[in-house]
Design a protein around this motif. Structure first.
Motif, short mmCIF file in Angstrom:
data_model
loop_
_atom_site.label_atom_id
_atom_site.label_comp_id
_atom_site.label_asym_id
_atom_site.label_seq_id
_atom_site.Cartn_x
_atom_site.Cartn_y
_atom_site.Cartn_z
N MET A 128 -11.74 -0.70 -3.97
CA MET A 128 -11.81 -1.26 -2.32
C MET A 128 -12.47 -2.36 -2.22
O MET A 128 -13.75 -2.40 -2.61
N ALA A 129 -12.15 -3.76 -1.80
CA ALA A 129 -12.59 -4.83 -1.55
C ALA A 129 -13.55 -4.47 -0.26
O ALA A 129 -14.47 -5.14 0.12
N ASP A 130 -12.72 -3.90 0.81
CA ASP A 130 -13.09 -3.63 2.11
C ASP A 130 -12.44 -2.41 2.52
O ASP A 130 -11.62 -1.87 1.82
N ALA A 131 -12.66 -2.03 3.75
CA ALA A 131 -12.17 -0.77 4.42
C ALA A 131 -10.44 -1.18 4.42
O ALA A 131 -9.71 0.06 4.54
N ASP A 132 -9.84 -2.34 4.38
CA ASP A 132 -8.46 -2.38 4.62
C ASP A 132 -7.94 -3.15 3.63
O ASP A 132 -6.78 -3.42 3.57
N THR A 133 -8.74 -3.47 2.65
CA THR A 133 -8.07 -4.03 1.20
C THR A 133 -8.49 -3.35 -0.25
O THR A 133 -9.57 -2.96 -0.34
N TRP A 134 -7.35 -3.40 -0.89
CA TRP A 134 -7.24 -2.66 -2.06
C TRP A 134 -7.35 -3.88 -3.22
O TRP A 134 -6.39 -4.57 -3.27
N VAL A 136 1.41 0.75 -3.86
CA VAL A 136 2.12 -0.16 -2.85
C VAL A 136 2.49 0.89 -1.70
O VAL A 136 2.22 0.60 -0.55
N GLU A 137 3.14 1.96 -2.12
CA GLU A 137 3.50 2.83 -1.00
C GLU A 137 2.33 3.65 -0.12
O GLU A 137 2.30 3.72 1.09
N ASP A 138 1.32 3.75 -0.98
CA ASP A 138 0.18 4.17 -0.39
C ASP A 138 -0.74 3.29 0.39
O ASP A 138 -0.89 3.64 1.61
N ALA A 139 -0.30 2.24 -0.09
CA ALA A 139 -1.10 1.01 0.90
C ALA A 139 -0.27 0.81 2.23
O ALA A 139 -0.92 0.58 3.33
N ARG A 140 0.98 0.83 2.17
CA ARG A 140 1.81 0.64 3.32
C ARG A 140 1.53 2.06 4.49
O ARG A 140 1.39 1.70 5.32
N GLU A 141 1.64 3.22 3.56
CA GLU A 141 1.33 4.46 4.59
C GLU A 141 -0.17 4.24 5.31
O GLU A 141 -0.03 4.48 6.14
N LYS A 142 -1.14 3.67 4.64
CA LYS A 142 -2.31 3.87 5.19
C LYS A 142 -2.76 2.27 5.95
O LYS A 142 -3.76 1.96 6.36
N GLY A 143 -1.79 1.40 5.95
CA GLY A 143 -1.81 0.15 6.65
C GLY A 143 -3.13 -0.72 5.87
O GLY A 143 -3.59 -1.61 6.30
N ARG A 144 -2.99 -0.66 4.40
CA ARG A 144 -4.00 -1.48 3.53
C ARG A 144 -3.37 -2.71 3.01
O ARG A 144 -1.81 -2.58 3.05
N PHE A 197 3.75 -9.05 -7.94
CA PHE A 197 3.44 -9.60 -6.51
C PHE A 197 4.28 -11.00 -6.70
O PHE A 197 4.87 -11.39 -5.49
N GLN A 198 3.89 -11.83 -7.39
CA GLN A 198 4.57 -13.23 -7.64
C GLN A 198 6.03 -13.32 -7.37
O GLN A 198 6.69 -14.17 -6.96
N ALA A 199 6.67 -12.34 -8.38
CA ALA A 199 7.99 -12.25 -8.48
C ALA A 199 8.98 -11.61 -7.47
O ALA A 199 10.00 -11.73 -7.38
N ASP A 200 8.05 -10.61 -6.73
CA ASP A 200 9.20 -9.86 -5.86
C ASP A 200 8.49 -9.93 -4.22
O ASP A 200 7.65 -9.45 -3.98
N PRO A 201 9.55 -10.75 -3.73
CA PRO A 201 9.00 -10.88 -2.43
C PRO A 201 8.87 -9.55 -1.40
O PRO A 201 8.30 -9.63 -0.33
N SER A 202 9.65 -8.38 -1.88
CA SER A 202 9.42 -7.05 -1.21
C SER A 202 7.89 -6.62 -1.21
O SER A 202 7.60 -5.78 -0.34
N LEU A 203 7.16 -7.16 -1.95
CA LEU A 203 5.70 -6.77 -1.66
C LEU A 203 4.92 -7.51 -0.76
O LEU A 203 3.75 -7.33 -0.74
N SER A 204 5.40 -8.59 -0.28
CA SER A 204 4.51 -9.63 0.63
C SER A 204 4.05 -8.93 1.81
O SER A 204 2.89 -9.46 2.02
N ASP A 205 4.38 -7.76 2.23
CA ASP A 205 3.92 -6.98 3.51
C ASP A 205 2.53 -6.52 3.02
O ASP A 205 1.69 -6.20 4.08
N VAL A 206 2.33 -6.16 1.73
CA VAL A 206 1.03 -5.60 1.25
C VAL A 206 0.07 -6.54 0.72
O VAL A 206 -0.89 -6.33 0.14
#
Length: 125
Positions: free
Chosen positions: A43-49, A74-82, A95-104
């Motif tokens: 954990m970098a902080d409460a909202d970032t892994w 990624v799914e865990d992060a999405r579910e928890k808003g991280r 992450f660089q190759a897949d735009p579907s990961l940009s939300d996290v």
């Protein structure tokens, strides 16, 4: 996967069951040989892994197992808003190759969390 008998004919092996399990801050994969893959984050902080390690045993590479591990986090992060900082080289590449990961993908100065040995630094988007 098949191997060759000494005479060159293929040996067919039944598909091995591979099981994913949550372990601490990450996931592991188990096969008949025991642990065959893992992904971990801190954990970098409460909202970032920070994904700091991804590995799959050489015999099991090329089956998409590392991506399955990444997808669990990624799914865990999405579910928890991280958000995620991909510090290890594999996660960064995905992450660089897949735009579907940009939300996290965490914005900002990710370089301070990077592992210079495995990722050659983390670039901010």
């Amino acid at each position: 996967m098949s191997a060759l008998y000494n005479n060159g004919t293929p040996e067919v092996r039944p598909e091995e069951e591979i099981v994913a399990e949550r372990e601490g801050n990450g996931y592991i994969l188990r096969g008949v040989k025991g642990r065959i893959g893992q992904i971990s984050y801190t954990m970098a902080d409460a909202d970032t892994w920070i994904i700091d390690h991804t590995s799959v045993d050489g015999e099991y590479r090329g089956r998409g197992l590392a991506r399955q591990l990444l997808n669990f986090v990624v799914e865990d992060a999405r579910e928890k808003g991280r958000k995620i900082i991909p510090s290890c080289s594999y996660a960064l590449q995905q992450f660089q190759a897949d735009p579907s990961l940009s939300d996290v993908w965490a914005e900002g100065d990710a370089s301070r969390y990077s592992d210079s040995y495995s990722s050659n630094g983390v670039e901010s988007r």
